[in-house]
Design a protein around this motif. Sequence first.
Motif, PDB file in Angstrom:
ATOM      1  N   MET A   1       1.005  -0.701  -0.172  1.00  0.00           N
ATOM      2  CA  MET A   1       0.285   0.284  -0.096  1.00  0.00           C
ATOM      3  C   MET A   1       0.822   1.522   0.390  1.00  0.00           C
ATOM      4  SD  MET A   1      -2.721   1.394   2.846  1.00  0.00           S
ATOM      5  CE  MET A   1      -1.405   1.912   3.904  1.00  0.00           C
ATOM      6  N   SER A   2       0.006   2.046  -0.983  1.00  0.00           N
ATOM      7  CA  SER A   2       1.291   3.437  -0.759  1.00  0.00           C
ATOM      8  C   SER A   2       1.706   4.225   0.414  1.00  0.00           C
ATOM      9  CB  SER A   2       1.279   4.488  -1.995  1.00  0.00           C
ATOM     10  OG  SER A   2       1.928   4.979  -1.891  1.00  0.00           O
ATOM     11  N   ASP A   3       1.902   5.185   0.590  1.00  0.00           N
ATOM     12  CA  ASP A   3       1.645   6.174   1.789  1.00  0.00           C
ATOM     13  C   ASP A   3       0.835   7.457   0.887  1.00  0.00           C
ATOM     14  OD1 ASP A   3       2.303   7.145   4.631  1.00  0.00           O
ATOM     15  OD2 ASP A   3       3.134   9.172   2.820  1.00  0.00           O
ATOM     16  N   ARG A   4       0.443   7.458  -0.465  1.00  0.00           N
ATOM     17  CA  ARG A   4      -0.126   8.748  -0.671  1.00  0.00           C
ATOM     18  C   ARG A   4      -1.351   8.299  -1.404  1.00  0.00           C
ATOM     19  NH1 ARG A   4       3.504  12.339  -1.572  1.00  0.00           N
ATOM     20  NH2 ARG A   4       2.948  13.247  -3.248  1.00  0.00           N
ATOM     21  N   ILE A   5      -2.799   9.203  -2.218  1.00  0.00           N
ATOM     22  CA  ILE A   5      -3.151   8.630  -2.570  1.00  0.00           C
ATOM     23  C   ILE A   5      -3.027  10.299  -4.023  1.00  0.00           C
ATOM     24  CG2 ILE A   5      -6.033   9.004  -3.472  1.00  0.00           C
ATOM     25  CD1 ILE A   5      -6.093   8.349  -0.258  1.00  0.00           C
ATOM     26  N   GLU A   6      -3.636   9.816  -5.278  1.00  0.00           N
ATOM     27  CA  GLU A   6      -2.981  11.339  -6.190  1.00  0.00           C
ATOM     28  C   GLU A   6      -3.957  11.236  -7.585  1.00  0.00           C
ATOM     29  OE1 GLU A   6       0.989  11.821  -7.696  1.00  0.00           O
ATOM     30  OE2 GLU A   6       1.653  10.436  -6.256  1.00  0.00           O
ATOM     31  N   LYS A   7      -5.158  11.839  -7.549  1.00  0.00           N
ATOM     32  CA  LYS A   7      -5.702  12.210  -7.895  1.00  0.00           C
ATOM     33  C   LYS A   7      -6.096  13.556  -8.907  1.00  0.00           C
ATOM     34  CE  LYS A   7      -7.822   8.337  -6.562  1.00  0.00           C
ATOM     35  NZ  LYS A   7      -7.977   7.302  -6.756  1.00  0.00           N
ATOM     36  N   SER A   8      -5.850  13.598 -10.326  1.00  0.00           N
ATOM     37  CA  SER A   8      -6.219  14.540 -10.852  1.00  0.00           C
ATOM     38  C   SER A   8      -7.364  14.539 -12.314  1.00  0.00           C
ATOM     39  CB  SER A   8      -4.825  14.897 -11.740  1.00  0.00           C
ATOM     40  OG  SER A   8      -5.436  13.923 -12.374  1.00  0.00           O
ATOM     41  N   ILE A   9      -7.872  16.169 -12.391  1.00  0.00           N
ATOM     42  CA  ILE A   9      -9.157  15.995 -13.523  1.00  0.00           C
ATOM     43  C   ILE A   9      -8.680  17.491 -14.294  1.00  0.00           C
ATOM     44  CG2 ILE A   9     -10.325  17.176 -11.624  1.00  0.00           C
ATOM     45  CD1 ILE A   9     -12.356  15.342 -12.860  1.00  0.00           C
ATOM     46  N   ASP A  10      -8.708  17.780 -15.283  1.00  0.00           N
ATOM     47  CA  ASP A  10      -8.738  18.520 -16.408  1.00  0.00           C
ATOM     48  C   ASP A  10     -10.607  19.399 -15.958  1.00  0.00           C
ATOM     49  OD1 ASP A  10      -6.274  18.477 -17.079  1.00  0.00           O
ATOM     50  OD2 ASP A  10      -6.631  17.109 -18.747  1.00  0.00           O
ATOM     51  N   LEU A  11     -10.675  20.606 -15.661  1.00  0.00           N
ATOM     52  CA  LEU A  11     -11.652  21.146 -16.127  1.00  0.00           C
ATOM     53  C   LEU A  11     -11.585  22.366 -16.798  1.00  0.00           C
ATOM     54  CD1 LEU A  11     -11.505  21.917 -12.102  1.00  0.00           C
ATOM     55  CD2 LEU A  11     -12.924  20.084 -12.772  1.00  0.00           C
ATOM     56  N   ASN A  12     -13.590  22.493 -16.918  1.00  0.00           N
ATOM     57  CA  ASN A  12     -13.444  23.533 -18.207  1.00  0.00           C
ATOM     58  C   ASN A  12     -13.563  24.643 -16.666  1.00  0.00           C
ATOM     59  OD1 ASN A  12     -13.242  21.761 -20.532  1.00  0.00           O
ATOM     60  ND2 ASN A  12     -15.425  20.627 -20.254  1.00  0.00           N
ATOM     61  N   ALA A  13     -13.273  25.054 -16.838  1.00  0.00           N
ATOM     62  CA  ALA A  13     -13.288  26.818 -15.997  1.00  0.00           C
ATOM     63  C   ALA A  13     -11.711  26.766 -15.471  1.00  0.00           C
ATOM     64  CB  ALA A  13     -13.861  26.124 -14.453  1.00  0.00           C
ATOM     65  N   PRO A  14     -11.622  28.114 -15.357  1.00  0.00           N
ATOM     66  CA  PRO A  14     -10.566  28.998 -15.229  1.00  0.00           C
ATOM     67  C   PRO A  14      -9.818  29.037 -13.703  1.00  0.00           C
ATOM     68  CG  PRO A  14     -11.832  30.746 -15.605  1.00  0.00           C
ATOM     69  CD  PRO A  14     -13.029  29.453 -15.654  1.00  0.00           C
ATOM     70  N   VAL A  15      -8.555  29.059 -13.988  1.00  0.00           N
ATOM     71  CA  VAL A  15      -7.859  28.831 -12.393  1.00  0.00           C
ATOM     72  C   VAL A  15      -8.805  29.328 -11.008  1.00  0.00           C
ATOM     73  CG1 VAL A  15      -6.567  29.219 -11.392  1.00  0.00           C
ATOM     74  CG2 VAL A  15      -6.314  27.839 -13.137  1.00  0.00           C
ATOM     75  N   LYS A 140     -15.057  14.271  -9.300  1.00  0.00           N
ATOM     76  CA  LYS A 140     -16.457  14.260 -10.067  1.00  0.00           C
ATOM     77  C   LYS A 140     -16.903  15.195  -9.813  1.00  0.00           C
ATOM     78  CE  LYS A 140     -15.901   9.052 -11.353  1.00  0.00           C
ATOM     79  NZ  LYS A 140     -17.286   7.711 -11.250  1.00  0.00           N
ATOM     80  N   ASN A 141     -17.650  15.549  -8.217  1.00  0.00           N
ATOM     81  CA  ASN A 141     -18.565  16.642  -7.676  1.00  0.00           C
ATOM     82  C   ASN A 141     -17.696  17.733  -8.124  1.00  0.00           C
ATOM     83  OD1 ASN A 141     -19.182  14.701  -6.287  1.00  0.00           O
ATOM     84  ND2 ASN A 141     -19.171  14.877  -4.670  1.00  0.00           N
ATOM     85  N   ILE A 142     -16.527  18.076  -7.590  1.00  0.00           N
ATOM     86  CA  ILE A 142     -15.517  19.680  -8.425  1.00  0.00           C
ATOM     87  C   ILE A 142     -16.221  19.807  -9.901  1.00  0.00           C
ATOM     88  CG2 ILE A 142     -13.186  18.752  -8.455  1.00  0.00           C
ATOM     89  CD1 ILE A 142     -12.986  21.577  -6.922  1.00  0.00           C
ATOM     90  N   LYS A 143     -15.900  18.504 -11.293  1.00  0.00           N
ATOM     91  CA  LYS A 143     -15.999  19.258 -11.784  1.00  0.00           C
ATOM     92  C   LYS A 143     -17.444  19.224 -12.500  1.00  0.00           C
ATOM     93  CE  LYS A 143     -14.889  16.749 -16.400  1.00  0.00           C
ATOM     94  NZ  LYS A 143     -14.389  17.722 -17.647  1.00  0.00           N
ATOM     95  N   ALA A 144     -18.447  18.584 -11.384  1.00  0.00           N
ATOM     96  CA  ALA A 144     -19.749  18.823 -12.382  1.00  0.00           C
ATOM     97  C   ALA A 144     -20.079  20.332 -11.510  1.00  0.00           C
ATOM     98  CB  ALA A 144     -20.834  18.269 -11.538  1.00  0.00           C
ATOM     99  N   HIS A 145     -19.248  21.267 -10.174  1.00  0.00           N
ATOM    100  CA  HIS A 145     -19.572  21.962 -10.277  1.00  0.00           C
ATOM    101  C   HIS A 145     -19.370  23.125 -10.754  1.00  0.00           C
ATOM    102  CE1 HIS A 145     -20.908  24.257  -5.911  1.00  0.00           C
ATOM    103  NE2 HIS A 145     -19.283  25.448  -6.391  1.00  0.00           N
TER     104      HIS A 145
END
Length: 148
Positions: A1-15, A140-145
Amino acid sequence: MSDRIEKSIDLNAPVARVWRALTNHEEFGNWFRVKLDGPFVPGELSRGHITYPGYEHVVWEARVVSMEEPRLFSFTWHPYAIEPDVDYSAEQPTLVEFHLHPAGNGTHLSVVESGFGAIPAHRRAEAFRMNDDGWQGQMKNIKAHVDG
């Protein structure tokens, strides 16, 4: 098991839009499904209650580490600390970091949660598994938001 979780996503919204969704406590609460008592303040404890069905009894508590607009928002917390009768305060918390990078007309968002190796062995694997699944859902939640 890793010591860290990493997830990423591209969003259609400005920074700037994604930054607001992460750091405004009311917006964060909308997509993260938590009702927070007040704004995020670096160095301060943020508290509230989970609003996700089945977890309404869970107190949400995190200490804001940094708010480096518009690129890094981070906090520490006790992962998968859902038992109301357990005192998790003696445990080393994990560090959650949200990194934002411009990507064309949108934003590349990554979340890294590290420090699972310090979680007590009897709950480490379950905390990792639940948060790994949880971060997948939160992306997924932040992308929908922000995309909606």
